[in-house]
Design a protein around this motif. Sequence first.
Motif, PDB file in Angstrom:
ATOM      1  N   THR A  26      25.891  -7.605  14.639  1.00  0.00           N
ATOM      2  CA  THR A  26      24.829  -7.058  13.801  1.00  0.00           C
ATOM      3  C   THR A  26      24.471  -5.649  14.249  1.00  0.00           C
ATOM      4  O   THR A  26      24.266  -4.746  13.417  1.00  0.00           O
ATOM      5  N   GLY A  29      27.238  -3.303  13.075  1.00  0.00           N
ATOM      6  CA  GLY A  29      27.091  -2.980  11.663  1.00  0.00           C
ATOM      7  C   GLY A  29      25.972  -1.987  11.417  1.00  0.00           C
ATOM      8  O   GLY A  29      26.084  -1.092  10.571  1.00  0.00           O
ATOM      9  N   HIS A  44      30.437  -0.616   3.738  1.00  0.00           N
ATOM     10  CA  HIS A  44      31.192  -1.641   4.456  1.00  0.00           C
ATOM     11  C   HIS A  44      30.549  -2.061   5.770  1.00  0.00           C
ATOM     12  O   HIS A  44      30.784  -3.168   6.246  1.00  0.00           O
ATOM     13  N   PRO A  46      27.332  -2.879   6.767  1.00  0.00           N
ATOM     14  CA  PRO A  46      26.419  -4.024   6.841  1.00  0.00           C
ATOM     15  C   PRO A  46      27.092  -5.377   6.647  1.00  0.00           C
ATOM     16  O   PRO A  46      26.560  -6.393   7.082  1.00  0.00           O
ATOM     17  N   THR A  47      28.252  -5.400   6.010  1.00  0.00           N
ATOM     18  CA  THR A  47      28.908  -6.688   5.784  1.00  0.00           C
ATOM     19  C   THR A  47      29.347  -7.336   7.090  1.00  0.00           C
ATOM     20  O   THR A  47      29.415  -8.554   7.176  1.00  0.00           O
ATOM     21  N   THR A  50      26.258  -9.148   8.367  1.00  0.00           N
ATOM     22  CA  THR A  50      25.832 -10.288   7.569  1.00  0.00           C
ATOM     23  C   THR A  50      26.856 -11.409   7.520  1.00  0.00           C
ATOM     24  O   THR A  50      26.492 -12.547   7.249  1.00  0.00           O
ATOM     25  N   SER A  51      28.097 -11.117   7.757  1.00  0.00           N
ATOM     26  CA  SER A  51      29.079 -12.201   7.734  1.00  0.00           C
ATOM     27  C   SER A  51      29.188 -12.876   9.096  1.00  0.00           C
ATOM     28  O   SER A  51      28.685 -13.979   9.306  1.00  0.00           O
ATOM     29  N   MET A  84      25.299 -14.731   3.103  1.00  0.00           N
ATOM     30  CA  MET A  84      26.711 -14.356   3.001  1.00  0.00           C
ATOM     31  C   MET A  84      27.185 -14.214   1.559  1.00  0.00           C
ATOM     32  O   MET A  84      28.149 -13.497   1.293  1.00  0.00           O
ATOM     33  N   THR A  87      24.903 -10.716  -0.015  1.00  0.00           N
ATOM     34  CA  THR A  87      25.167  -9.386   0.528  1.00  0.00           C
ATOM     35  C   THR A  87      26.398  -8.727  -0.092  1.00  0.00           C
ATOM     36  O   THR A  87      26.311  -7.578  -0.537  1.00  0.00           O
ATOM     37  N   PRO A  88      27.545  -9.374  -0.165  1.00  0.00           N
ATOM     38  CA  PRO A  88      28.703  -8.706  -0.789  1.00  0.00           C
ATOM     39  C   PRO A  88      28.472  -8.387  -2.276  1.00  0.00           C
ATOM     40  O   PRO A  88      28.890  -7.341  -2.758  1.00  0.00           O
ATOM     41  N   THR A  90      25.557  -7.746  -3.715  1.00  0.00           N
ATOM     42  CA  THR A  90      24.635  -6.619  -3.763  1.00  0.00           C
ATOM     43  C   THR A  90      25.350  -5.312  -3.434  1.00  0.00           C
ATOM     44  O   THR A  90      25.153  -4.292  -4.114  1.00  0.00           O
ATOM     45  N   LEU A  91      26.177  -5.322  -2.407  1.00  0.00           N
ATOM     46  CA  LEU A  91      26.898  -4.110  -2.040  1.00  0.00           C
ATOM     47  C   LEU A  91      27.914  -3.710  -3.099  1.00  0.00           C
ATOM     48  O   LEU A  91      28.125  -2.519  -3.343  1.00  0.00           O
TER      49      LEU A  91
END
Length: 132
Positions: A26, A29, A44, A46-47, A50-51, A84, A87-88, A90-91
């Motif tokens: 975290t 990221g 890329h 923050p993923t 969050t993952s 999980m 987040t993807p 939203t991005l």
Amino acid sequence: MTHLETIPLWLAIPIALLLVLGSFLTLLGTIGLVQLSSFYDRLHAPTLGTSWGVGSIVLSSMLLFTWLGGRIVVHEAVLAIFVMITTPVTLMLLGRAALQRDRAEKSPHLPEVARAPLASETTSEAPVSQDV
């Protein structure tokens, strides 16, 4: 004696390792989000947090509270699943919005392929040019 003192060493080590791993990912990221220069690069970073970051922290929390509660704790997994999944998505939406904005401005820093209209922007009635 507190509850945390009752945790055996064989369980405390994986919990601590998962917590440190999740915190590190975290943090990594977050550093990437701050250090990367363009908006598209920043999408890329923050993923990672969050993952694998959230997954490791939630797994360590599930192990700890399963041991302390004497029952299997899985409701925290729902939180991790929602994070999980959202987040993807939203991005991806943020990236599409930024790409649309940049196409509208005809930014010179985008490659020619990125300035081409999306499939949803074209209609079937538009003439097709054929260069032979």
